[in-house]
Design a protein around this motif. Sequence first.
Motif, PDB file in Angstrom:
ATOM      1  N   ASP A   1      35.711  41.986   4.428  1.00  0.00           N
ATOM      2  CA  ASP A   1      35.053  41.074   5.364  1.00  0.00           C
ATOM      3  C   ASP A   1      35.895  39.846   5.695  1.00  0.00           C
ATOM      4  N   ARG A   2      36.512  39.221   4.713  1.00  0.00           N
ATOM      5  CA  ARG A   2      37.292  38.009   4.973  1.00  0.00           C
ATOM      6  C   ARG A   2      38.490  38.332   5.857  1.00  0.00           C
TER       7      ARG A   2
ATOM      8  N   ARG B   1      32.195  43.320   1.351  1.00  0.00           N
ATOM      9  CA  ARG B   1      32.122  41.870   1.155  1.00  0.00           C
ATOM     10  C   ARG B   1      33.324  41.342   0.375  1.00  0.00           C
ATOM     11  N   LEU B   2      33.740  42.067  -0.646  1.00  0.00           N
ATOM     12  CA  LEU B   2      34.815  41.584  -1.507  1.00  0.00           C
ATOM     13  C   LEU B   2      36.214  41.918  -1.010  1.00  0.00           C
TER      14      LEU B   2
ATOM     15  N   ALA C   1      28.537  48.016   0.585  1.00  0.00           N
ATOM     16  CA  ALA C   1      28.324  46.621   1.005  1.00  0.00           C
ATOM     17  C   ALA C   1      29.114  45.664   0.106  1.00  0.00           C
ATOM     18  N   ARG C   2      29.146  45.932  -1.178  1.00  0.00           N
ATOM     19  CA  ARG C   2      29.902  45.085  -2.110  1.00  0.00           C
ATOM     20  C   ARG C   2      31.402  45.182  -1.823  1.00  0.00           C
TER      21      ARG C   2
END
Length: 158
Positions: free
Chosen positions: A139-140, A135-136, A131-132
């Motif tokens: 995701d963007r 996200r890092l 998940a980290r």
Amino acid sequence: MEKEAGPQTAGVRLDDPWDDVPAPGRCDQDGTGGAAALDASGTAEPDPRPSAADIYLEVHRSDAFREVRRRYRRFVAPAALAFLLWYLAYVVAATTAPELMARPVAGAVNVAMVAGLGQFLTTFLLTWAYARHARLRRDRAALDLRWDTQEMTRGLGR
């Protein structure tokens, strides 16, 4: 009773954005992969706008999409391999070395219990790390691809 028409129904065009390589002549009227349009003289001409399938293929071939996939694979493949090796080591140790697994660690707690609890702990740690990482690192970029794709498909009239 009439038989229900299949995906080759005349006049209906079905776009499948998940189909990597659309077959020629499938679900189109002009055999080129584009929607057939009739001009004033009644002759068919391809639609100048790209179809949803063309847009998704363009995104699929883009460097940004490849980068998102590369980042995903660079995390998932080693993590999955490490976890599977850890799980197999636990199973092999439990079946081939029962005396090692039965060795007490503290009171009634033995090596097998500690290793079993370690399986749960590594599952939670791997989930947190995934998940980290998403996200890092992904995701963007994936969200940017999604917005770009939505902008390109806007107005296609589904």
